[in-house]
Design a protein around this motif. Structure first.
Motif, PDB file in Angstrom:
ATOM      1  N   THR A  74      -0.469   6.300   0.558  1.00  0.00           N
ATOM      2  CA  THR A  74      -1.876   5.957   0.391  1.00  0.00           C
ATOM      3  C   THR A  74      -2.148   5.447  -1.024  1.00  0.00           C
ATOM      4  O   THR A  74      -2.826   4.428  -1.213  1.00  0.00           O
ATOM      5  CB  THR A  74      -2.763   7.185   0.672  1.00  0.00           C
ATOM      6  OG1 THR A  74      -2.608   7.568   2.041  1.00  0.00           O
ATOM      7  CG2 THR A  74      -4.229   6.892   0.394  1.00  0.00           C
ATOM      8  N   THR A  77      -0.358   2.060  -1.784  1.00  0.00           N
ATOM      9  CA  THR A  77      -1.105   0.947  -1.194  1.00  0.00           C
ATOM     10  C   THR A  77      -2.291   0.570  -2.075  1.00  0.00           C
ATOM     11  O   THR A  77      -2.587  -0.614  -2.268  1.00  0.00           O
ATOM     12  CB  THR A  77      -1.579   1.319   0.220  1.00  0.00           C
ATOM     13  OG1 THR A  77      -0.437   1.668   1.023  1.00  0.00           O
ATOM     14  CG2 THR A  77      -2.316   0.168   0.877  1.00  0.00           C
ATOM     15  N   LYS A  80      -1.149  -1.403  -5.025  1.00  0.00           N
ATOM     16  CA  LYS A  80      -0.740  -2.761  -4.689  1.00  0.00           C
ATOM     17  C   LYS A  80      -1.933  -3.659  -4.345  1.00  0.00           C
ATOM     18  O   LYS A  80      -1.873  -4.873  -4.555  1.00  0.00           O
ATOM     19  CB  LYS A  80       0.243  -2.731  -3.518  1.00  0.00           C
ATOM     20  CG  LYS A  80       1.594  -2.124  -3.878  1.00  0.00           C
ATOM     21  CD  LYS A  80       2.512  -2.036  -2.661  1.00  0.00           C
ATOM     22  CE  LYS A  80       3.867  -1.454  -3.021  1.00  0.00           C
ATOM     23  NZ  LYS A  80       4.756  -1.314  -1.847  1.00  0.00           N
ATOM     24  N   SER A  81      -3.001  -3.061  -3.834  1.00  0.00           N
ATOM     25  CA  SER A  81      -4.121  -3.874  -3.359  1.00  0.00           C
ATOM     26  C   SER A  81      -5.217  -4.067  -4.402  1.00  0.00           C
ATOM     27  O   SER A  81      -5.943  -5.056  -4.368  1.00  0.00           O
ATOM     28  CB  SER A  81      -4.742  -3.241  -2.105  1.00  0.00           C
ATOM     29  OG  SER A  81      -5.307  -1.966  -2.408  1.00  0.00           O
TER      30      SER A  81
END
Length: 263
Positions: A74, A77, A80-81
């Protein structure tokens, strides 16, 4: 206090108390919006409320156990986003005591938190930093990385990994605008020992500094361009001597011949 010069997002793990909470305070004071991460949801929300009142920054919380692969994913991610400016990998556990007093599952959980989580989160952050051409990664090591201990075999080993891992990636990004630092705390007045059912008396009182002192020194070292920051080392020559000895060691074991004493 307010700060209208808002900067990029800072993510701090293990932020519900101690060193992590102080990092959150100091980075919020600099104008960074925050994502603070820890297992204790109530403590995170309490800290977030305090920081929002004290500084004009947004503070989000994520209640995660980073030793859990799905929770770790979680946060990976998210790294990375989202455009993240700073990652402070502070979450960690001591697991103190002889190896015979714990279970293999607990040992694995410690390795997952202190090594796997630090590695995966560092890599995710660095991917984003590389794309944007800048960013700051701060990993928390420990002076025990250089002090093998019968009562902290796994903890000592994991912190040795963090030191070498962080220093190695700092070499990889040398000459860029990506800052990488490993901080080397000694004894700090936090919940580190009490959370493991131990007393702070394991060290003399005068060995300890506060979490505020630790973080302020670490951030000063970061601004001075240090890769390894030893907040309680008064004389830098001690570190220079260690580095020189390490270089001598590597030269000595690169002879290409078996030492005579083993023949």
């Amino acid at each position: 206090m307010t700060n209208s010069n808002q900067k990029g997002l800072a993510i701090i793990t293990g932020a519900s108390s101690g060193i992590g909470a102080i990092y959150a305070d100091r980075l919020a004071a600099q104008g960074h919006p925050l994502l603070i991460v820890a297992r204790r949801k109530d403590r995170l929300q309490q800290l977030a409320t305090q920081l929002k009142k004290r500084y004009t920054v947004n503070v989000e919380t994520l209640s995660l156990d980073l030793a859990n692969p799905s929770d770790l994913l979680t946060l990976e991610t998210k790294l990375k986003s989202d455009p993240v400016d700073i990652l402070v990998n502070n979450a960690g556990s001591g697991g103190l005591g002889p190896l015979s007093s714990t279970t293999a599952d607990k040992t694995e959980a410690l390795v997952r938190l202190n090594i796997i989580a630090v590695t995966r989160l560092s890599q995710a952050a660095l991917d984003g930093f590389r794309d944007r051409g800048k960013g700051t990664l701060i990993n928390l090591g420990s002076i025990i990385a250089f002090w093998p201990s019968a009562a902290a075999a796994v903890y000592s080993g994991t912190k040795s990994y963090v030191v070498n891992f962080t220093r190695s990636i700092a070499m990889e990004f040398e000459g860029t605008d990506i800052r990488i630092q490993v901080v080397m705390p000694g004894p700090v007045r936090t919940e580190f020992f009490s959370s493991q059912g131990m007393s702070d008396s394991v060290f003399p009182d005068d060995y300890y500094i506060t979490a505020d002192e630790l973080v302020d020194a670490a951030l000063s070292g970061l601004e001075q361009g240090e890769i390894v920051t030893n907040p309680t080392m008064a004389e830098p020559k001690v570190w220079e001597d260690m580095e020189n000895t390490r270089t001598t060691y590597f030269a000595a074991v690169s002879s290409g011949k078996v030492a005579p004493r083993y023949l």
